[in-house]
Structure formats: C-alpha cells, structure tokens
Design a protein around this motif. Structure first.
Motif, mmCIF file in Angstrom:
data_model
loop_
_atom_site.group_PDB
_atom_site.id
_atom_site.type_symbol
_atom_site.label_atom_id
_atom_site.label_comp_id
_atom_site.label_asym_id
_atom_site.label_seq_id
_atom_site.Cartn_x
_atom_site.Cartn_y
_atom_site.Cartn_z
ATOM 1 N N ALA A 102 2.498 1.392 -3.452
ATOM 2 C CA ALA A 102 1.489 1.690 -4.459
ATOM 3 C C ALA A 102 1.079 3.159 -4.393
ATOM 4 O O ALA A 102 0.871 3.795 -5.433
ATOM 5 C CB ALA A 102 0.272 0.789 -4.278
ATOM 6 N N ALA A 103 1.007 3.702 -3.193
ATOM 7 C CA ALA A 103 0.655 5.118 -3.054
ATOM 8 C C ALA A 103 1.714 5.997 -3.698
ATOM 9 O O ALA A 103 1.392 6.986 -4.367
ATOM 10 C CB ALA A 103 0.498 5.475 -1.576
ATOM 11 N N ARG A 104 2.974 5.634 -3.548
ATOM 12 C CA ARG A 104 4.052 6.416 -4.167
ATOM 13 C C ARG A 104 3.977 6.342 -5.688
ATOM 14 O O ARG A 104 4.106 7.354 -6.367
ATOM 15 C CB ARG A 104 5.420 5.932 -3.674
ATOM 16 C CG ARG A 104 5.683 6.314 -2.225
ATOM 17 C CD ARG A 104 7.072 6.000 -1.782
ATOM 18 N NE ARG A 104 8.037 6.746 -2.588
ATOM 19 C CZ ARG A 104 9.277 6.320 -2.812
ATOM 20 N NH1 ARG A 104 9.706 5.195 -2.324
ATOM 21 N NH2 ARG A 104 10.092 7.039 -3.556
ATOM 22 N N LEU A 105 3.762 5.141 -6.222
ATOM 23 C CA LEU A 105 3.665 4.996 -7.680
ATOM 24 C C LEU A 105 2.376 5.629 -8.202
ATOM 25 O O LEU A 105 2.349 6.190 -9.297
ATOM 26 C CB LEU A 105 3.726 3.522 -8.086
ATOM 27 C CG LEU A 105 5.083 2.851 -7.931
ATOM 28 C CD1 LEU A 105 4.969 1.353 -8.203
ATOM 29 C CD2 LEU A 105 6.122 3.475 -8.824
ATOM 30 N N GLY A 106 1.312 5.564 -7.413
ATOM 31 C CA GLY A 106 0.026 6.106 -7.824
ATOM 32 C C GLY A 106 0.023 7.610 -8.013
ATOM 33 O O GLY A 106 -0.823 8.152 -8.723
ATOM 34 N N LYS A 107 0.957 8.302 -7.403
ATOM 35 C CA LYS A 107 1.061 9.747 -7.586
ATOM 36 C C LYS A 107 1.567 10.098 -8.981
ATOM 37 O O LYS A 107 1.348 11.193 -9.467
ATOM 38 C CB LYS A 107 1.992 10.353 -6.534
ATOM 39 C CG LYS A 107 1.413 10.324 -5.139
ATOM 40 C CD LYS A 107 2.386 10.895 -4.130
ATOM 41 C CE LYS A 107 1.820 10.812 -2.729
ATOM 42 N NZ LYS A 107 2.783 11.278 -1.727
ATOM 43 N N THR A 108 2.272 9.173 -9.614
ATOM 44 C CA THR A 108 2.862 9.414 -10.932
ATOM 45 C C THR A 108 2.136 8.667 -12.042
ATOM 46 O O THR A 108 1.910 9.211 -13.117
ATOM 47 C CB THR A 108 4.351 9.008 -10.925
ATOM 48 O OG1 THR A 108 5.028 9.775 -9.924
ATOM 49 C CG2 THR A 108 4.998 9.240 -12.265
ATOM 50 N N PHE A 109 1.760 7.423 -11.793
ATOM 51 C CA PHE A 109 1.131 6.585 -12.805
ATOM 52 C C PHE A 109 -0.358 6.436 -12.476
ATOM 53 O O PHE A 109 -0.732 6.244 -11.331
ATOM 54 C CB PHE A 109 1.798 5.209 -12.859
ATOM 55 C CG PHE A 109 3.260 5.280 -13.179
ATOM 56 C CD1 PHE A 109 3.690 5.350 -14.491
ATOM 57 C CD2 PHE A 109 4.202 5.314 -12.167
ATOM 58 C CE1 PHE A 109 5.039 5.435 -14.798
ATOM 59 C CE2 PHE A 109 5.554 5.402 -12.461
ATOM 60 C CZ PHE A 109 5.971 5.469 -13.777
ATOM 61 N N LYS A 110 -1.190 6.508 -13.493
ATOM 62 C CA LYS A 110 -2.636 6.404 -13.289
ATOM 63 C C LYS A 110 -3.013 5.021 -12.758
ATOM 64 O O LYS A 110 -2.295 4.040 -12.957
ATOM 65 C CB LYS A 110 -3.372 6.668 -14.600
ATOM 66 C CG LYS A 110 -3.220 8.083 -15.093
ATOM 67 C CD LYS A 110 -3.933 8.279 -16.407
ATOM 68 C CE LYS A 110 -3.716 9.689 -16.920
ATOM 69 N NZ LYS A 110 -4.295 9.878 -18.233
ATOM 70 N N LYS A 117 0.830 -1.209 0.000
ATOM 71 C CA LYS A 117 0.000 0.000 0.000
ATOM 72 C C LYS A 117 0.864 1.259 0.000
ATOM 73 O O LYS A 117 0.568 2.210 -0.723
ATOM 74 C CB LYS A 117 -0.947 0.006 1.195
ATOM 75 C CG LYS A 117 -2.096 -0.958 1.053
ATOM 76 C CD LYS A 117 -3.062 -0.864 2.226
ATOM 77 C CE LYS A 117 -4.182 -1.868 2.062
ATOM 78 N NZ LYS A 117 -5.117 -1.800 3.183
ATOM 79 N N LEU A 118 1.904 1.268 0.787
ATOM 80 C CA LEU A 118 2.804 2.413 0.838
ATOM 81 C C LEU A 118 3.482 2.613 -0.514
ATOM 82 O O LEU A 118 3.521 3.725 -1.042
ATOM 83 C CB LEU A 118 3.868 2.216 1.923
ATOM 84 C CG LEU A 118 5.001 3.224 1.951
ATOM 85 C CD1 LEU A 118 4.491 4.602 2.349
ATOM 86 C CD2 LEU A 118 6.081 2.769 2.911
ATOM 87 N N LYS A 130 2.106 -1.795 -11.152
ATOM 88 C CA LYS A 130 1.878 -3.076 -10.488
ATOM 89 C C LYS A 130 3.135 -3.468 -9.723
ATOM 90 O O LYS A 130 4.248 -3.337 -10.234
ATOM 91 C CB LYS A 130 1.529 -4.151 -11.526
ATOM 92 C CG LYS A 130 1.058 -5.456 -10.927
ATOM 93 C CD LYS A 130 0.484 -6.371 -12.003
ATOM 94 C CE LYS A 130 -0.139 -7.602 -11.390
ATOM 95 N NZ LYS A 130 -0.726 -8.467 -12.408
ATOM 96 N N ILE A 131 2.935 -3.944 -8.503
ATOM 97 C CA ILE A 131 4.006 -4.510 -7.679
ATOM 98 C C ILE A 131 3.609 -5.958 -7.458
ATOM 99 O O ILE A 131 2.539 -6.239 -6.898
ATOM 100 C CB ILE A 131 4.136 -3.759 -6.342
ATOM 101 C CG1 ILE A 131 4.403 -2.271 -6.588
ATOM 102 C CG2 ILE A 131 5.235 -4.387 -5.486
ATOM 103 C CD1 ILE A 131 4.284 -1.393 -5.366
ATOM 104 N N THR A 132 4.445 -6.889 -7.888
ATOM 105 C CA THR A 132 3.984 -8.271 -7.984
ATOM 106 C C THR A 132 5.138 -9.277 -7.922
ATOM 107 O O THR A 132 6.302 -8.917 -8.032
ATOM 108 C CB THR A 132 3.222 -8.447 -9.320
ATOM 109 O OG1 THR A 132 2.670 -9.751 -9.386
ATOM 110 C CG2 THR A 132 4.132 -8.205 -10.510
ATOM 111 N N HIS A 133 4.751 -10.528 -7.792
ATOM 112 C CA HIS A 133 5.673 -11.651 -7.963
ATOM 113 C C HIS A 133 5.510 -12.264 -9.359
ATOM 114 O O HIS A 133 6.292 -13.117 -9.759
ATOM 115 C CB HIS A 133 5.390 -12.761 -6.943
ATOM 116 C CG HIS A 133 5.669 -12.385 -5.531
ATOM 117 N ND1 HIS A 133 4.727 -12.452 -4.554
ATOM 118 C CD2 HIS A 133 6.789 -11.941 -4.922
ATOM 119 C CE1 HIS A 133 5.237 -12.077 -3.404
ATOM 120 N NE2 HIS A 133 6.490 -11.748 -3.605
#
Length: 160
Positions: A135-143, A132-133, A148-151
């Motif tokens: 994703a929040a950082r990436l969400g500020k830049t990417f719609k 969540k932390l 995606k953060i994944t295995h």
C-alpha cells in the motif's frame, strides 16, 4: 496509448474478467459506462512502448457517469507480490508518458480531469499480509482511497 487500439484490439466483452483463477466484476448501474481493456497483450504493450521483458498489469477499466471519469489499472494475481505492484506502477508510468504527449492539445483538458485508480485482486486462498508495504508503494502514485489490495471481486463500488 491511442484509444483506437484499445477499442479495436483490447476491449473485452462484458463487465467481468478472470485470469489465473481470480475474477473481478463491475455491474453497471443506471447511467454508468464500464469498459474492460486487456493491457497485458502484445498490441497494448507495443502502443505503450513497453519493451520485451517489461511487465504490465492485466486490465485497464474505464468508468464514467455524470462527468466523472475513472481509469483503473487492474492486476489479478494468485497472491500479492512486489511483482504485481510493479506491474501496476510500470503500466501507470507508461500511460502517463502517452498522456504527456497530449499536453497542450485540445483533448488535454478532459484527460487532465481523469481520476486514476489501482486495484490488485488476489485469490481468496492467498495471504495479503504484507499489505502495508504494498500500500505504501501504491500510495506514492495513487491518492488515498484510489488504490486497493484485496480478495474482493466486486470492483464497481471502488470505481464509483
């Protein structure tokens, strides 16, 4: 970043890459073009005007089909850390600076229509609990839906 540098010096063979025992792949479907470029290299950093000590993500993936164009920044890590997110965001900012130099030129229209994505892939053995932390950082830049953060090692569906 001049695409001649990417094509001549950073293009990877095939549609899968492995680094740090983490792999991603994208199997092209009919009509698709998928290219992997190594961005974490001396020549790519030079063209992005990245200073020694700064970091960049591992790969830039170019995807196109039927007029849709995606540029996806890919980071392969043993585990997700603030550093891996920083690498993606720093690379994005440097690439945006390069694109902004083209604003108003004939090539601007197609560049402006590119969809930017980010894909952070971790080792299957790692924990990605603070997603969540990150994703929040990436969400500020990417719609939404464009990061995606994944295995998961299958990148193709995410690109599409």
């Amino acid at each position: 970043m001049p695409f001649n540098t990417l094509l001549l010096s950073c293009l990877q063979y095939g549609t899968s890459v492995t680094q740090k025992n983490v792999s991603v792949r994208a199997i092209p479907q009919k009509g698709e073009t998928i290219l992997f470029f190594k961005t974490d290299s001396e020549i790519a950093c030079k063209d992005l005007h990245i200073m020694a000590g700064d970091t960049v993500c591992d790969y830039l993936v170019f995807y196109t089909k039927d007029g849709k164009t995606v540029l996806c920044l890919v980071e392969l890590k043993g585990s997700v850390t603030d550093h891996s997110i920083d690498q993606v965001l720093i690379t994005y900012r440097h690439m945006q600076n390069q694109w902004n130099e083209l604003r108003g030129k004939a090539c601007w229209s197609p560049i402006h229509q590119i969809t930017w994505k980010a894909y952070v892939c971790c080792s299957a053995k790692s924990s990605i609990s603070p997603t969540k932390l990150y994703a929040a950082r990436l969400g500020k830049t990417f719609k939404k839906g464009n990061f995606k953060i994944t295995h998961e090692d299958e990148l193709g569906e995410f690109l599409r």
